[in-house]
Design an enzyme around this catalytic site. Structure first.
Site, mmCIF file in Angstrom:
data_model
loop_
_atom_site.group_PDB
_atom_site.id
_atom_site.type_symbol
_atom_site.label_atom_id
_atom_site.label_comp_id
_atom_site.label_asym_id
_atom_site.label_seq_id
_atom_site.Cartn_x
_atom_site.Cartn_y
_atom_site.Cartn_z
ATOM 1 N N GLU A 151 3.772 -6.116 -9.874
ATOM 2 C CA GLU A 151 5.204 -5.870 -9.671
ATOM 3 C C GLU A 151 6.048 -6.749 -10.594
ATOM 4 O O GLU A 151 7.052 -6.291 -11.146
ATOM 5 C CB GLU A 151 5.560 -6.125 -8.207
ATOM 6 C CG GLU A 151 4.911 -5.140 -7.251
ATOM 7 C CD GLU A 151 4.950 -5.588 -5.808
ATOM 8 O OE1 GLU A 151 4.897 -4.714 -4.930
ATOM 9 O OE2 GLU A 151 5.024 -6.805 -5.560
ATOM 10 N N GLU A 177 13.655 -7.073 -1.054
ATOM 11 C CA GLU A 177 14.567 -7.394 -2.149
ATOM 12 C C GLU A 177 13.896 -8.150 -3.292
ATOM 13 O O GLU A 177 14.565 -8.730 -4.143
ATOM 14 C CB GLU A 177 15.766 -8.194 -1.620
ATOM 15 C CG GLU A 177 16.636 -7.363 -0.679
ATOM 16 C CD GLU A 177 17.854 -8.111 -0.153
ATOM 17 O OE1 GLU A 177 18.842 -7.442 0.192
ATOM 18 O OE2 GLU A 177 17.810 -9.352 -0.078
ATOM 19 N N GLU A 225 0.826 -1.208 0.000
ATOM 20 C CA GLU A 225 0.000 0.000 0.000
ATOM 21 C C GLU A 225 0.862 1.261 0.000
ATOM 22 O O GLU A 225 0.554 2.240 -0.680
ATOM 23 C CB GLU A 225 -0.935 0.013 1.211
ATOM 24 C CG GLU A 225 -2.061 -0.996 1.160
ATOM 25 C CD GLU A 225 -1.664 -2.340 1.741
ATOM 26 O OE1 GLU A 225 -0.444 -2.584 1.914
ATOM 27 O OE2 GLU A 225 -2.562 -3.154 2.002
ATOM 28 N N PRO A 234 9.404 -16.517 -0.203
ATOM 29 C CA PRO A 234 8.159 -16.694 0.554
ATOM 30 C C PRO A 234 7.525 -15.361 0.924
ATOM 31 O O PRO A 234 8.233 -14.366 1.129
ATOM 32 C CB PRO A 234 8.610 -17.461 1.799
ATOM 33 C CG PRO A 234 10.051 -17.094 1.963
ATOM 34 C CD PRO A 234 10.587 -16.899 0.573
ATOM 35 N N ARG A 235 6.205 -15.345 0.999
ATOM 36 C CA ARG A 235 5.497 -14.128 1.384
ATOM 37 C C ARG A 235 5.896 -13.695 2.794
ATOM 38 O O ARG A 235 6.060 -12.512 3.070
ATOM 39 C CB ARG A 235 3.991 -14.371 1.311
ATOM 40 C CG ARG A 235 3.123 -13.207 1.774
ATOM 41 C CD ARG A 235 3.268 -12.020 0.854
ATOM 42 N NE ARG A 235 2.349 -10.951 1.213
ATOM 43 C CZ ARG A 235 2.308 -9.773 0.612
ATOM 44 N NH1 ARG A 235 3.150 -9.523 -0.383
ATOM 45 N NH2 ARG A 235 1.459 -8.857 0.973
ATOM 46 N N ASN A 279 -0.484 -9.797 -5.619
ATOM 47 C CA ASN A 279 -0.432 -8.805 -6.681
ATOM 48 C C ASN A 279 0.608 -9.184 -7.748
ATOM 49 O O ASN A 279 1.798 -9.288 -7.442
ATOM 50 C CB ASN A 279 -0.088 -7.450 -6.066
ATOM 51 C CG ASN A 279 0.115 -6.375 -7.107
ATOM 52 O OD1 ASN A 279 -0.479 -6.431 -8.175
ATOM 53 N ND2 ASN A 279 0.956 -5.406 -6.804
ATOM 54 N N PRO A 280 0.186 -9.367 -9.027
ATOM 55 C CA PRO A 280 1.137 -9.717 -10.074
ATOM 56 C C PRO A 280 1.736 -8.506 -10.792
ATOM 57 O O PRO A 280 2.595 -8.668 -11.661
ATOM 58 C CB PRO A 280 0.278 -10.527 -11.050
ATOM 59 C CG PRO A 280 -1.069 -9.882 -10.953
ATOM 60 C CD PRO A 280 -1.216 -9.426 -9.514
#
Length: 439
Positions: free
Chosen positions: A338, A311, A65, A268-269, A335-336
């Site tokens: 990026e 990173e 955000e 990983p998220r 979100n794709p």
């Protein structure tokens, strides 16, 4: 009924207030709070309010955000308006410090309990509150409404799950959403959902993330990893959730014999899962190197684990193929944009309802493909690794999709103009008054 719900919520806040310190301490122990600035979470300001002129409060909960609203923040600050920007995580605070320190005052968002919110509002006295995406804090909304401070929700979205949850509390939803002077939604679906829940002024401006800058990359780290990897074939799996690392590992095991030297990059998220993921991969007989330990991949490395914060831009620049997680074992997707912005062909599971509009555009243009299971994911990665022309076409389609989505920033500013214009006018009048006094 709505009054009773608000009263109950406030009562819970009053009861819980004495116990917040242990809760915040627990979060701090997990690295989720800044030890030096804990008082800000209780509404105690860490900085002075600018002495004169209007002030805008902008809140963006997390890194995504914060990055999305950064161009909007700069455009508002360019008009001479003072801005206090709040975030809820240490990583988003770091992003604000790196990108926006010259034009905002950063604070951590106060906890949604009356003493903390009132302290915050008494000190900062905002003239306008702008909230990003889907941060709905009932008591904060109530306190802003009581002070007649306009509230605007920008880049607003409602997931399927959140929408269904609000629908079970229609009166409470209406009482909250009608408090927003304007809701600037990401899509037509989001706009209609906010209208159904009681928001009165709603527009669709598109997704601000398409107007954001591409993710940055540390040049030294990128050079080091590029040199270490060399010409090895590779693919990335980003924002993965529990269960998806095992799927990606199986894909690697199937393909490493067909693509000599194959390197799989897993990001990983939640990076705190790094040690557990590394152990699970090692237990499968895979050689793993971890970025969090300062390691670089060598010729024997099967998986490079990007278990660090901030990173992702580096890892995306290392691969032309990215599987985007929370879409096979998880629900809702990630979100794709990026990845698409950095010329990366996107593979994803079916469960991407939180980013439905974005994926529809990517799929239509050929910048993304949907996979149902490990077999389909392995087949797609295999085909793309074998065909550089196909990879290039997907990358171009992904970038073209983002280009088509741009314009949300200007449309959002247009929606904000009725609220920002009086503040800009007051600055202009104040300046004229100072000039007149100096004559």
């Amino acid at each position: 009924m709505t009054r009773a719900a608000f009263a109950a919520y406030r009562a819970v806040g009053v009861f819980a207030y004495p116990f917040l310190k242990p809760y915040v301490g627990w979060r701090m122990a997990r690295g989720k709070e800044d030890r030096r600035r804990l008082k800000e979470r209780y509404g105690i300001a860490g900085r002075r309010r600018p002495d004169a002129g209007p002030l805008v409060w902008i809140h963006a909960a997390s890194v995504g955000e914060s990055a999305a609203v950064a161009p909007l923040v700069r455009r508002i600050a360019a008009d001479g308006l003072s801005i206090v920007m709040t975030t809820g995580t240490t990583t988003s605070a770091q992003l604000v410090e790196e990108r926006l320190a010259d034009c905002v005052i950063h604070q951590y968002v106060p906890l949604d309990v009356r003493p903390a919110v009132r302290r915050f509002l008494r000190h900062w006295q905002p003239d306008l509150a702008i909230v990003a995406e889907s941060e709905i804090w009932p008591l904060t909304i109530h306190e802003l409404t009581a002070r007649r401070i306009p509230q605007i929700l920008v880049n607003a979205r409602l997931s399927d799950r959140s929408f269904q949850r609000w629908k079970t509390r229609p009166r409470l939803a209406e009482a909250l959403f009608e408090s927003f002077a304007h809701v600037v939604a990401q899509s037509d679906i989001d706009a209609e959902r906010f209208r159904l829940l009681g928001a009165r002024a709603v527009t669709n401006a598109g997704n601000l993330k398409a107007d954001a800058e591409p993710l940055p990359a540390d040049a030294e780290l990128l050079d080091a990893l590029t040199g270490a990897i060399g010409a090895r074939p590779r693919f990335a799996a980003i924002s993965t959730h529990p269960g998806e690392e095992a799927i990606v590992a199986e894909v690697h095991e199937r393909l490493k014999w067909r693509h000599e030297g194959l390197l799989t990059i897993i990001v990983p998220r939640h990076v705190e899962r790094g040690a557990a993921i590394a152990k699970a991969l090692a237990d499968r007989g895979l050689s793993v190197k971890r970025r969090s330990l300062g390691e670089l991949p060598d010729a024997a490395t099967d998986v490079y684990l990007g278990d660090t914060i901030g990173e992702l831009g580096v890892y995306l620049r290392l691969s032309e193929i990215a599987f985007v997680g929370k879409s096979i074992t998880g629900q809702g997707g990630q979100n794709p944009i990026e990845a698409a912005m950095l010329a990366t062909g996107i593979l994803s599971g079916r469960y991407v309802q939180n980013f439905r509009d974005t994926y529809q555009r990517l799929l239509k243009n050929g910048g993304a493909r949907i996979v149902k299971d490990v077999d389909m994911l392995a087949a797609q990665v295999d085909g793309l690794l074998l065909d550089p022309v196909q990879r290039l076409a997907m990358a171009g389609a992904a970038m073209r999709s983002v280009a088509e989505m741009r314009g949300a920033l200007d449309r959002t500013l247009l929606a904000l103009d009725p609220f920002l214009h009086p503040l800009r006018l007051s600055i202009s009048l104040e300046r004229r008054g100072r000039v007149a006094q100096g004559r």
